[in-house]
Design a protein around this motif. Structure first.
Motif, short mmCIF file in Angstrom:
data_model
loop_
_atom_site.label_atom_id
_atom_site.label_comp_id
_atom_site.label_asym_id
_atom_site.label_seq_id
_atom_site.Cartn_x
_atom_site.Cartn_y
_atom_site.Cartn_z
N ALA A 1 20.88 -3.11 40.50
CA ALA A 1 21.29 -4.37 41.14
C ALA A 1 21.67 -4.14 42.60
CB ALA A 1 22.48 -4.96 40.38
N ALA A 2 21.35 -5.10 43.46
CA ALA A 2 21.66 -4.97 44.89
C ALA A 2 23.16 -4.80 45.13
CB ALA A 2 21.13 -6.18 45.65
N ASP A 3 23.96 -5.31 44.23
CA ASP A 3 25.42 -5.18 44.34
C ASP A 3 25.89 -3.76 44.01
OD1 ASP A 3 26.43 -7.45 45.33
OD2 ASP A 3 27.09 -8.29 43.40
N ARG B 1 33.18 -1.85 47.51
CA ARG B 1 32.44 -3.08 47.86
C ARG B 1 33.19 -3.85 48.95
NH1 ARG B 1 31.59 -3.66 42.07
NH2 ARG B 1 29.45 -3.04 41.57
N GLN C 1 31.79 -4.71 52.66
CA GLN C 1 31.66 -6.10 53.10
C GLN C 1 32.46 -6.34 54.39
OE1 GLN C 1 32.76 -7.66 49.34
NE2 GLN C 1 30.64 -7.80 48.61
N MET D 1 26.35 -3.24 51.84
CA MET D 1 25.84 -3.54 50.51
C MET D 1 24.38 -3.97 50.68
SD MET D 1 28.53 -3.34 48.48
CE MET D 1 27.65 -4.04 47.07
N SER E 1 22.96 -6.06 49.07
CA SER E 1 22.93 -7.52 48.91
C SER E 1 23.19 -8.25 50.22
CB SER E 1 23.95 -7.96 47.85
OG SER E 1 25.19 -7.33 48.06
N GLU E 2 23.67 -7.53 51.22
CA GLU E 2 23.93 -8.15 52.52
C GLU E 2 22.76 -7.96 53.49
OE1 GLU E 2 27.30 -7.97 56.08
OE2 GLU E 2 27.63 -6.77 54.28
N GLU F 1 18.78 -7.98 54.86
CA GLU F 1 17.43 -8.49 54.69
C GLU F 1 16.52 -7.28 54.49
OE1 GLU F 1 15.82 -11.42 57.46
OE2 GLU F 1 17.91 -11.76 58.08
N ARG G 1 14.90 -1.32 47.44
CA ARG G 1 15.14 -1.53 46.01
C ARG G 1 14.79 -0.25 45.26
NH1 ARG G 1 11.24 -6.13 44.69
NH2 ARG G 1 12.05 -5.87 42.59
#
Lengths: 334, 334
Positions: A43-45, A81, A85, A278, A280-281, A283, A287
């Protein structure tokens, strides 16, 4: 250890036709032939991307980290995390490299204010003689490998799991070792009642702290750059592992101050950290996927690691250390 | 993993008076208090001094190697002495660095003629399926740990040996592990009848070869720069270990050709080897000594490694991997 350099490597690959017809089975060939369904995307997180300052030759240095999943070390992982962030690591550095031990990074000035909400998960426990251990155990929310057993010994996953444990054979640090949700783990005793814990293999990441066990937040991190440091298991929180770019941390110049910190006249050797994000942050974030440790291919992979049977090896080992079974991780094919 | 940088390191050392009065016992403190009689000087004929080209900042890069004593790998060790005496390695290079695996050196051109008398100890054995093993076993001239037993179980050395084996606890690769004449070893079965063999720990050196097991002379050597590679035990000859300057081999840039060889466009990364000399050939040669592995202090050292009991550790491991018990080696005080 292959002797051949590039020229003779080509030569060595020119095996007799008979040998070529029957491809030797290696850990790599088992992984390459695993089916798509046996891979699990991370997971991206659970992914951190750390950008170090470019190398002397101008090349990029990107390190990708996979965070530890529940039930392990989650209070620290949550801090990590939050720190990412808040872009807290931007402008910090890699400030300690001790040969055959650890590379460590974070805020060398020790003055950078932590983001709101980041504090030591063990705050309030001041004893170093047992209380911390209990708390750590509790934080781990011990689960039982035995859940597989409940499905009966005919369950294929159960049988694979037992086969893997037979190859792992014996461990100097725990009653037994195993793989759980993509990670190597150790266990203290009976599979029904005993706690399990994550372990310090090569490239695995832990939370640095001072003497008191309640002083680690996750802002200062280390990774193992030599032999596994299993004596640190249960004494420090394992929070993840490097899955790409490990060489950017392992090949750094060693520090010659106490404990491998860069000495005062070596501070120019510190490696600047440009950013930590992260996935998830980001672009176009990278993966990755890992080989399901409950899959058939993973069981075969462990078996081959324990008993190499290809032209280079003539004496199979008969067993394998849990840290020498590196869980296969690869970029997701786009 | 200590979090403290230099500033807080000083702080952390300011322990409460009570703690300071009773010095904590650490592996380092046990070694520091060993008596002079417990140290064994390494013979100059067993020491190699390898001088690499200076680092980018102009600093010297000296690597000191201790050769493996009998009964292990002696035909290769003898070749290595011959190669050093012929100054054969002068002008060769470190040409392979594979992360978490090996750094390898020798003649990248593969054209340099070997000195007279240097040939593969297994010449004449062409099979890769068993024959080589038997020959290797024979070359090792297996001896028995049991010689200690003959002195009776009341013998202090015997009792220390048993205590050490209890701390080593279990091993995934062998029936048991032990220390013998300053070296970690593994054993296949009963201490009366089974062969013993040297093992691939961090910093240990082996003989590179091609597929056929009779292709290694000792001219091309590798050292382990990550986790132990125990699956190579009994498949390749372990001939020594790095006892000084390991960081000059472990922190080199990684190669990105096949198997970690430097690729064609990376050949400028090869590290030139200026010279390799037997210490016995050098004036003012460095002298080293190791802690006798049959000594009382070594037994205490293993016990402390297996169960850290100092302010930093709260959960003793209860055991220790044989490779994590690094045999203490230090320069002889002049």
């Amino acid at each position: 250890m292959h002797k051949f350099t590039l020229a003779s490597f080509a030569l060595a690959l020119a095996l007799p036709a008979a040998a070529q017809e029957e491809e030797p089975v290696t850990p790599g060939s088992v992984v390459a032939s695993a089916s798509a369904e046996e891979w699990v995307e991370i997971a991206a997180d659970d992914l951190l991307v750390m950008e170090l300052a470019p190398a002397a030759d101008g090349s990029e240095r990107r390190v990708v980290i996979q965070l530890m999943p529940p039930p392990f070390s989650q209070p620290w992982v949550e801090n990590i995390r939050t720190l990412a962030q808040a872009h807290w690591w931007d402008g910090t550095s890699v400030y300690r490299v001790q040969d055959n031990y650890v590379t460590q990074w974070g805020d060398a000035t020790e003055e950078k204010v932590l983001p709101e909400g980041v504090r030591s998960p063990l705050a309030g426990y001041e004893s170093t003689n047992g209380a911390a251990t209990e708390v750590q155990m509790e934080a781990m929310n011990p689960i039982e490998l035995g859940h597989l057993l409940e499905q009966g010994t005919e369950n294929p996953e159960y049988r694979r799991n037992r086969a893997i444990q037979e190859h792992l054979r014996a461990d100097p640090y725990a009653e037994q070792t195993a793989f759980f949700m993509g990670w190597p783990i150790a266990q203290g005793g009976s599979i029904y009642e005993s706690p399990i814990w994550p372990i310090h293999c090569y490239g695995y990441i832990g939370v640095a702290r001072d003497y008191a066990p309640d002083t680690g937040t996750g802002a200062e991190l280390y990774t193992i750059i030599g032999q596994p440091q299993r004596h640190m298991d249960r004494n420090l929180a394992v929070v993840g592992r490097v899955i790409e770019g490990m060489e950017h941390l392992s090949s750094l110049p060693r520090g010659h101050g106490e404990l491998g910190f860069y000495a005062e006249d070596e501070e120019h050797l510190r490696t600047p950290i440009v950013s930590v994000r992260m996935a998830s942050e980001l672009e176009n974030a990278p993966r990755f996927e890992y080989l399901d440790t409950a899959s058939e291919s993973f069981a075969s992979y462990v078996a081959v690691r324990a008993n190499r049977d290809d032209p280079f090896y003539t004496v199979p080992a008969g067993g394998v250390d849990v840290c020498s079974v590196q869980v296969p991780v690869r970029p997701v094919a786009e």
